[in-house]
Write an enzyme that holds these catalytic residues in place. Structure first.
Site, short mmCIF file in Angstrom:
data_model
loop_
_atom_site.label_atom_id
_atom_site.label_comp_id
_atom_site.label_asym_id
_atom_site.label_seq_id
_atom_site.Cartn_x
_atom_site.Cartn_y
_atom_site.Cartn_z
N ASP A 136 -123.97 -17.32 54.68
CA ASP A 136 -125.04 -18.05 53.99
C ASP A 136 -126.12 -18.59 54.92
O ASP A 136 -127.24 -18.84 54.47
CB ASP A 136 -124.44 -19.19 53.14
CG ASP A 136 -123.73 -18.66 51.90
OD1 ASP A 136 -124.04 -17.53 51.48
OD2 ASP A 136 -122.88 -19.37 51.35
N TYR A 179 -123.69 -21.01 44.31
CA TYR A 179 -122.99 -22.15 44.88
C TYR A 179 -123.94 -23.25 45.32
O TYR A 179 -125.01 -22.97 45.85
CB TYR A 179 -122.21 -21.72 46.13
CG TYR A 179 -120.73 -21.66 45.87
CD1 TYR A 179 -119.97 -22.82 45.91
CD2 TYR A 179 -120.10 -20.47 45.56
CE1 TYR A 179 -118.61 -22.78 45.65
CE2 TYR A 179 -118.74 -20.42 45.29
CZ TYR A 179 -118.01 -21.58 45.33
OH TYR A 179 -116.68 -21.54 45.07
#
Ligand code: NAG
Ligand code: NAG
Length: 668
Positions: A317, A405
């Site tokens: 990420d 998320y």
């Protein structure tokens, strides 16, 4: 109207930029600087004859030596302002250092190794739009009876699975469905994969493999306004109010609160960067260094589903998507309490143009009703002594929403000298559409949990690797493992048969400091071997691990080769300015040749040296039905706590906070 105010703001900004705005050499790049960098690059590579995309623009930090001598006031001049740019110029990766004072490129290196830079928002957006002009895709959507205007697509990095040949810059575009909900992640359109070449921005491949139903919209929406009866019992009003304002000050990017002083910066890749954190020692009457720099270096999220549309879902990420780029504005009174102060951030877009990101950080004092220390003494005849000090801390918060998320990142400073780092995982699961509506129907490996009808929550991990350059009372530090060893008593000096004692060992090289937590009982310390307390203990700080997880992939799994920096929960390396990113500088399609695990193989000396501690906090996530349709925050973290750093308890003399004026009034 809008254009008038915009040009007025621009006028004000350009007027302000004449003034010397920089007070600290670690401050993030300003909008004016981003614009300057953009034109410096365009001067060397005119847009008329080159294609240019800015994949990363951030501060090129001055060397540590330069920063430290600037801080001490011994530097003859302020270190030059420079920017580090990773750009794709005519489809070649360039690492450019641009100097803002001389307004030119001072270094321009072509990168020819494996891996590609961060994906930009704009190219992902363009890739996500391509399927809607592609007939086979539109046919697949129609064939499923879906409305094309309710379809939304997102880009996924493809990773690396042992291919010898270098792949193009490619993403897989996968789609979800709205139609009656905003929770598109609960409505995957399984089976359709569109492969997009990001440089040519065209579709390379298309596949429609299965025809499992799209899970229904019912019960997936999480908006407050759409929730239906029955509701739980409401809570009475609650707030965190400081009539006299907060007890901290923010001077540019330097934050001072209680006994702490630190610098807060923002980076497109890492998000918050905490530098030069030092604490005031009452006894010594001076600030003492604790943390030169701390930031989140990489986030590794491998999924465990082997299906063709799923096996490559192994996310980095920070290195692929930009943890800072994905930061979102914080909502006052919801994301942060009433007493919070907000701070903006800036990034460069695909074209190098500055983009304002409002309310990216919130900074607030937390009083959660906890106890910092206390004692009741009832053993003294005739009196009861009770002393309690409530815990008030300072929190710096940023939320990064990487697709589905949401990660809530806190750096928390305590008056006792502790720095506590927490990550809270919330948001929406990544689910796979499935034909199953009841667990009893499932006779095969489904790689997850059936969460709702036609909805499988895939098993996955989250590993957060932090770069922690502790400089405990100076930069020459050592790493000490203090093992707690069960020791048998064989002679008869005591009726006891055993006890535990502490056996401390200083790590000499990197290989002595690769640690899997949970194996031994030990305290882990960074000490200054050149400094001792008055009574002779080495001055130190202790790492108190919170959540940690051992990776469960095999070493030869390509996902794990790229994420090899998670193999140990803790590593120590000697400080090296270019070793910042645990997964490598170029993570998209990386091959694991530039990871912390590789650097550590050199087994460099780490004793009495400037060292960096790398800590990975991790979670194995087996989904449960309560994670549907939105997940309640699950938090984990770690703490850096003084260990023989002070001569005695530094919060002995801390006064409890005054009652707030408002509460005095309401009582009267
Ligand atoms: C709160 O009370 C203190 C002490 O009485 C006073 O000095 C301060 O000015 C008050 N602040 C406000 C906002 O009324
Ligand atoms: C610093 O790190 C880079 C990247 O790992 C490496 O090439 C270089 O040799 C290192 N320098 C030292 C002095 O170890």
């Amino acid at each position: 109207m809008a254009s008038v105010s915009k040009s007025l703001i621009f006028f004000l900004l350009s007027t302000l930029s004449i003034l010397p705005t920089h007070t600290h050499p670690l401050d993030p790049l300003t909008p004016t600087e981003f614009t300057q960098i953009q034109s410096i690059v365009h001067n060397s590579y005119p847009k008329s004859s080159h294609s240019i995309a800015f994949h990363y623009v951030g501060l090129e930090e001055p060397t540590k030596t330069a920063i430290l001598s600037w801080l001490e006031g011994t530097a003859t001049k302020t270190p030059p302002r420079q920017a580090f740019v990773i750009a794709r110029i005519d489809q070649i990766t360039h690492e450019i250092i641009a100097d803002l004072s001389v307004r030119k490129i001072v270094s321009d290196r072509v990168y020819g190794g494996y891996g590609y830079p961060l994906l930009t928002f704009e190219e992902q957006g363009a890739a996500n739009a391509l399927p809607f002009k592609y007939t086979p895709f539109l046919e697949s959507i129609r064939k499923r009876g879906l409305k094309v205007e309710e379809v939304l697509c997102t880009s996924f990095a493809i990773g690396w699975y042992g291919e010898k040949r270098r792949n193009k810059r490619v993403v897989r575009v996968l789609c979800n469905y709205l139609d009656g909900t905003v929770n598109l992640y609960m409505r995957p359109i399984e089976g359709i994969t569109v492969t997009v070449d990001l440089e040519a921005m065209e579709i390379l491949g298309f596949q429609d493999r299965s025809n499992v139903p799209v899970p229904k919209a019912d019960g997936t929406d999480y908006r407050e306004s759409l929730q239906k009866l029955p509701f739980g019992s409401p809570l009475k009003g609650i707030s965190m109010h400081q009539s006299d304002g907060p007890s901290f000050t923010i001077d540019g990017h330097t934050i001072r609160w209680a006994n702490w002083d630190f610098h807060l910066s923002f980076d497109a890749r890492a998000g918050p960067v905490i530098s030069l954190a030092s604490i005031f020692d009452l006894q010594k009457q001076k600030f003492r260094e604790v943390l030169y720099q701390g930031f989140l270096s990489e986030v590794f999220v491998p999924y465990m589903d082997l299906n063709e549309e799923w096996y490559y879902r192994v996310f980095f990420d920070a290195g692929e998507y930009g943890y800072g780029l994905c930061a979102v504005p914080l909502e006052p009174l919801r994301d942060c309490p009433e007493n919070a102060v907000f701070m903006d951030a800036y990034v460069a877009d695909h074209n190098g143009t500055p983009v304002n990101m409002p309310n990216i950080f919130c900074i607030f004092e937390r009083y959660a009703g906890d106890v910092m220390w206390r004692h009741t003494e009832a053993a003294i005849p005739g009196k009861v002594i009770r002393e309690v000090r409530p815990e008030v801390t300072l929190v710096v918060r940023m939320v990064s929403t990487v697709g589905n998320y949401d990660y809530v990142n806190d750096w928390e400073f305590k008056q006792s000298g502790s720095i506590k780092v927490t990550v809270g995982l919330t948001g929406l699961l990544e689910v796979r559409g499935s034909m199953y509506t009841h667990k009893d129907q499932i006779k095969e490996e489904v790689y997850g949990t059936l969460l709702a009808e036609n909805t499988l929550g895939a098993n996955h991990d989250h590993f957060f690797t932090y770069h922690l350059d502790l400089d405990v009372d100076g930069d020459a530090n050592s790493f000490v493992r203090s093992q707690l060893l069960k020791t048998p008593v064989t002679d008869h000096r005591s009726p006891r048969r055993s006890y535990w004692r502490v056996v401390s060992e200083t790590a000499k090289t990197e290989s002595d400091a690769r640690i899997k937590l949970g194996v031994a009982q030990e305290d882990l310390l960074v000490v200054n071997p050149n400094k001792r307390t008055n009574i002779g203990n080495f001055i130190g700080y202790r790492l108190i691990p919170g959540s940690f997880a051992a990776p469960l992939l095999s070493d030869d799994d390509y996902a794990q080769i790229r994420g090899a920096f998670t193999k140990y929960n803790l590593w120590i390396t000697p400080y090296n300015k270019s070793e910042k990113w645990a997964g490598g500088l170029y993570v998209d399609q990386s091959r694991g040749d530039d990871t912390l695990a590789r650097w550590s193989l050199r087994s460099r000396e780490i004793e009495n040296k400037d060292i960096v501690l790398w800590y990975t906090l991790g979670f194995h996530h087996v989904p449960y039905q309560e994670d549907f349709p939105v997940m309640t925050t699950l938090s984990g973290g770690f703490e850096l706590r003084p260990a023989n750093f002070f001569e005695s308890n530094p919060v002995l003399k801390v006064k409890p906070p005054q009652p707030d004026n408002r509460s005095i009034c309401s009582r009267a």
